[in-house]
Design a protein around this motif. Structure first.
Motif, mmCIF file in Angstrom:
data_model
loop_
_atom_site.group_PDB
_atom_site.id
_atom_site.type_symbol
_atom_site.label_atom_id
_atom_site.label_comp_id
_atom_site.label_asym_id
_atom_site.label_seq_id
_atom_site.Cartn_x
_atom_site.Cartn_y
_atom_site.Cartn_z
ATOM 1 N N GLY A 1 12.643 -40.658 -8.219
ATOM 2 C CA GLY A 1 11.754 -39.710 -7.557
ATOM 3 C C GLY A 1 12.521 -38.689 -6.751
ATOM 4 O O GLY A 1 13.503 -38.124 -7.226
ATOM 5 N N ILE A 2 12.117 -38.484 -5.510
ATOM 6 C CA ILE A 2 12.780 -37.462 -4.696
ATOM 7 C C ILE A 2 14.172 -37.876 -4.243
ATOM 8 O O ILE A 2 14.910 -37.051 -3.719
ATOM 9 N N ASN A 3 14.557 -39.132 -4.446
ATOM 10 C CA ASN A 3 15.918 -39.558 -4.118
ATOM 11 C C ASN A 3 16.900 -39.295 -5.251
ATOM 12 O O ASN A 3 18.102 -39.430 -5.068
ATOM 13 N N THR B 1 16.246 -30.570 -9.362
ATOM 14 C CA THR B 1 14.878 -30.376 -8.886
ATOM 15 C C THR B 1 14.841 -29.693 -7.525
ATOM 16 O O THR B 1 15.466 -30.150 -6.575
ATOM 17 N N ILE B 2 14.094 -28.611 -7.466
ATOM 18 C CA ILE B 2 13.881 -27.864 -6.230
ATOM 19 C C ILE B 2 12.427 -28.016 -5.791
ATOM 20 O O ILE B 2 12.138 -28.233 -4.634
ATOM 21 N N PHE C 1 3.628 -27.207 4.415
ATOM 22 C CA PHE C 1 4.345 -28.111 3.514
ATOM 23 C C PHE C 1 3.978 -27.865 2.050
ATOM 24 O O PHE C 1 4.593 -28.444 1.166
ATOM 25 N N VAL C 2 2.977 -27.039 1.797
ATOM 26 C CA VAL C 2 2.500 -26.804 0.434
ATOM 27 C C VAL C 2 2.914 -25.400 -0.012
ATOM 28 O O VAL C 2 2.541 -24.417 0.613
ATOM 29 N N VAL C 3 3.689 -25.334 -1.090
ATOM 30 C CA VAL C 3 4.072 -24.028 -1.646
ATOM 31 C C VAL C 3 2.869 -23.386 -2.306
ATOM 32 O O VAL C 3 2.583 -22.218 -2.114
ATOM 33 N N LYS C 4 2.136 -24.184 -3.075
ATOM 34 C CA LYS C 4 0.966 -23.670 -3.804
ATOM 35 C C LYS C 4 0.033 -24.829 -4.107
ATOM 36 O O LYS C 4 0.479 -25.912 -4.462
ATOM 37 N N LYS C 5 -1.251 -24.588 -3.928
ATOM 38 C CA LYS C 5 -2.276 -25.546 -4.350
ATOM 39 C C LYS C 5 -2.952 -24.941 -5.572
ATOM 40 O O LYS C 5 -3.447 -23.815 -5.524
ATOM 41 N N LEU C 6 -2.932 -25.683 -6.670
ATOM 42 C CA LEU C 6 -3.520 -25.209 -7.929
ATOM 43 C C LEU C 6 -4.796 -25.979 -8.196
ATOM 44 O O LEU C 6 -4.798 -27.206 -8.175
ATOM 45 N N GLU C 7 -5.877 -25.256 -8.430
ATOM 46 C CA GLU C 7 -7.145 -25.904 -8.760
ATOM 47 C C GLU C 7 -7.528 -25.497 -10.185
ATOM 48 O O GLU C 7 -7.448 -24.328 -10.545
ATOM 49 N N PHE C 8 -7.929 -26.478 -10.961
ATOM 50 C CA PHE C 8 -8.245 -26.234 -12.385
ATOM 51 C C PHE C 8 -9.732 -26.426 -12.637
ATOM 52 O O PHE C 8 -10.396 -27.185 -12.043
ATOM 53 N N LYS D 1 12.947 -30.825 -0.690
ATOM 54 C CA LYS D 1 13.595 -31.160 0.593
ATOM 55 C C LYS D 1 12.561 -31.452 1.679
ATOM 56 O O LYS D 1 12.787 -32.311 2.532
ATOM 57 N N GLN D 2 11.431 -30.741 1.648
ATOM 58 C CA GLN D 2 10.399 -30.999 2.646
ATOM 59 C C GLN D 2 9.728 -32.347 2.403
ATOM 60 O O GLN D 2 9.422 -33.070 3.347
ATOM 61 N N LEU D 3 9.486 -32.684 1.132
ATOM 62 C CA LEU D 3 8.932 -34.013 0.823
ATOM 63 C C LEU D 3 9.900 -35.106 1.243
ATOM 64 O O LEU D 3 9.486 -36.138 1.779
ATOM 65 N N LYS D 4 11.168 -34.875 1.004
ATOM 66 C CA LYS D 4 12.200 -35.855 1.397
ATOM 67 C C LYS D 4 12.166 -36.049 2.913
ATOM 68 O O LYS D 4 12.226 -37.181 3.402
ATOM 69 N N TYR D 5 12.046 -34.954 3.656
ATOM 70 C CA TYR D 5 11.947 -35.038 5.111
ATOM 71 C C TYR D 5 10.739 -35.878 5.530
ATOM 72 O O TYR D 5 10.853 -36.766 6.384
#
Length: 145
Positions: free
Chosen positions: A76-78, A83-84, A138-145, A100-104
């Motif tokens: 995963g994030i480890n 992955t960015i 903390f959210v770059v983009k929220k995508l709704e479908f 990096k923010q999720l890791k934090y």
């Protein structure tokens, strides 16, 4: 029932098409060799289908997975790869995060009151969707479908 790999690949294809329609072009790596060496795609976007998100109202962030040896290894994030960005969601909504923010957040899960969970095959952190709705930075983009 379809196996987990096929379900994940179908979601990855779904997201790839959705992102393409928004002008984001992903070139997915299909071989294990290139996925291990470079990541899911050349753009550095990891795509995860969270099948339980709608039911639990949490997002699961994987930290470790059980290897063939029976020991937990970084995942995963480890995982160290290109992955960015991390995209997690389902067929209704997906969130794009900076890795990096999720890791934090995961490294400081106790400070935020998040729950660490261990299953037979993985260890991760559950972060409530409501946290991201309140802390949009903390959210770059929220995508709704």
């Amino acid at each position: 029932m379809e196996d987990k790999l096929e379900v994940g690949l179908q979601y990855q294809d779904f997201i790839t098409l959705k992102l393409y329609s928004m002008g984001w072009s992903l070139n997915q790596f299909s071989s294990l060799k290139y996925q291990v060496e470079y990541g899911e795609n050349i753009a550095g976007i990891e795509i995860k289908n969270d099948l339980q998100m709608q039911k639990t109202h949490n997002i699961y962030i994987e930290l470790y997975e059980k290897a063939n040896t029976g020991n937990f290894v970084f995942s995963g994030i480890n995982r160290q790869d290109n992955t960015i960005l991390w995209l997690i969601g389902d067929y209704n909504v997906a969130y794009v995060f900076v890795k990096k923010q999720l890791k934090y957040l995961c490294d400081n899960y106790q400070k935020y009151g998040f729950k660490k969970v261990e299953t037979e095959t993985s260890i991760g952190i559950l972060i409530p969707v409501s946290f991201f709705n309140k802390h949009e930075l903390f959210v770059v983009k929220k995508l709704e479908f």
